[in-house]
Design an enzyme around this catalytic site. Structure first.
Site, PDB file in Angstrom:
ATOM      1  N   GLY A 288       0.843  -1.184   0.000  1.00 30.29           N
ATOM      2  CA  GLY A 288       0.000   0.000   0.000  1.00 30.29           C
ATOM      3  C   GLY A 288       0.882   1.240   0.000  1.00 30.29           C
ATOM      4  O   GLY A 288       2.119   1.154  -0.004  1.00 30.29           O
ATOM      5  N   ASP A 289       0.256   2.412   0.027  1.00 28.27           N
ATOM      6  CA  ASP A 289       1.050   3.638  -0.081  1.00 28.27           C
ATOM      7  C   ASP A 289       2.006   3.807   1.088  1.00 28.27           C
ATOM      8  O   ASP A 289       3.162   4.218   0.913  1.00 28.27           O
ATOM      9  CB  ASP A 289       0.143   4.866  -0.236  1.00 28.27           C
ATOM     10  CG  ASP A 289      -0.903   4.982   0.860  1.00 28.27           C
ATOM     11  OD1 ASP A 289      -1.065   4.037   1.652  1.00 28.27           O
ATOM     12  OD2 ASP A 289      -1.584   6.026   0.905  1.00 28.27           O
ATOM     13  N   ASN A 290       1.569   3.478   2.294  1.00 27.75           N
ATOM     14  CA  ASN A 290       2.451   3.688   3.443  1.00 27.75           C
ATOM     15  C   ASN A 290       3.582   2.661   3.508  1.00 27.75           C
ATOM     16  O   ASN A 290       4.714   3.012   3.827  1.00 27.75           O
ATOM     17  CB  ASN A 290       1.628   3.677   4.734  1.00 27.75           C
ATOM     18  CG  ASN A 290       0.815   4.942   4.901  1.00 27.75           C
ATOM     19  OD1 ASN A 290       1.357   6.021   5.065  1.00 27.75           O
ATOM     20  ND2 ASN A 290      -0.507   4.814   4.833  1.00 27.75           N
TER      21      ASN A 290
END
Length: 258
Positions: free
Chosen positions: A2-4
């Protein structure tokens, strides 16, 4: 990823105990670990990391730098940068003025979709700079609540890398470091962390290299240490901040007809 998790790979937050703070539209505290350490009662995320044999925990607040945009629009400031300048010039003597940053409800640590944004302690003397300063502090207090929830699950976090658009504010950095009681490291190129992390993951998939070889931490541009004097000034407002959410929880639900 995911983005994080991709952002963590991009800035080198892959070793157990390493962590970053993302000060974007929402706010994230991300800690890399070597075990699954959930805390669902306090809204802490616990997932596999983007690398083999690793985990991560996240504290997520739904409104962070977006609160500053809200305040700029609400008060008629030219933009967020202009509002930050007014907050800087204010000096920090706010009395009991406190902002709850729950403009979209809140996730960690309350997991409460009914929570609302609140300015408490307004007087005839409250000006735009004071409102801006209260917003910066309220977001920092919410990060500190998230840190408490994270550490209940996974042990003490010693320091954070800082990424995200809000990281450009020196004043906000001082407030955050002092509210969290942790040093904040500002890396070169942190704003492209997720995209750079995706590129690093693609390279690992192609070459089969060891993650530690590729996922090196970025060079640190500067560090902001907690200020004991500022921390002491923030402490009574943080106590009021925490009390206000508890006092208003039932009212939030009533306002939503829940």
């Amino acid at each position: 990823a995911g983005d994080n998790a991709a952002g963590a790979v991009g800035v080198g937050v892959v070793a157990p105990g390493s962590a970053f703070l993302s000060l974007g539209t929402s706010g994230v505290l991300f800690v890399s670990g070597d075990r699954f350490a959930p805390n669902p009662e306090r809204g802490v995320h616990a997932f596999c990391h983007a690398l083999p044999g690793r985990w991560h925990q996240m504290s997520v607040m739904l409104s962070a730098a977006s609160c500053l945009s809200f305040a700029a629009r609400l008060t008629g400031a030219a933009d967020e940068a202009a509002l930050l300048r007014e907050a800087e010039s204010h000096g920090g003597d706010l009395g009991p003025l406190v902002f709850l940053p729950y403009l979209s409800g809140e996730r960690t640590p309350h997991n409460d979709p009914h929570a609302k944004g609140v300015f408490f302690g307004l007087t005839h003397d409250t000006d735009r700079g004071a409102l801006a300063r209260a917003v910066l502090e309220g977001v920092a207090f919410a990060f500190a609540d998230g840190l408490n929830a994270l550490e209940e699950a996974g042990g003490r976090v010693e320091r954070f890398l800082v990424i995200g658009g809000g990281a450009r504010s020196a004043l906000w950095g001082r407030i955050l470091a002092s509210a969290l009681g942790r040093p904040l490291d500002y890396p070169e190129g942190g704003e492209v962390g997720p995209a750079f992390g995706a590129a690093r993951l693609a390279r690992l998939a192609v070459t089969g290299e060891e993650p530690e070889t590729v996922c090196q931490p970025l060079e640190i541009r500067h560090t902001v240490e907690p200020d004991p004097i500022l921390a002491a000034a923030l402490a009574p407002r943080r106590r009021l901040f925490r009390r206000l959410y508890g006092d208003l929880t039932a009212a939030f639900r009533e306002a939503d007809g829940a």
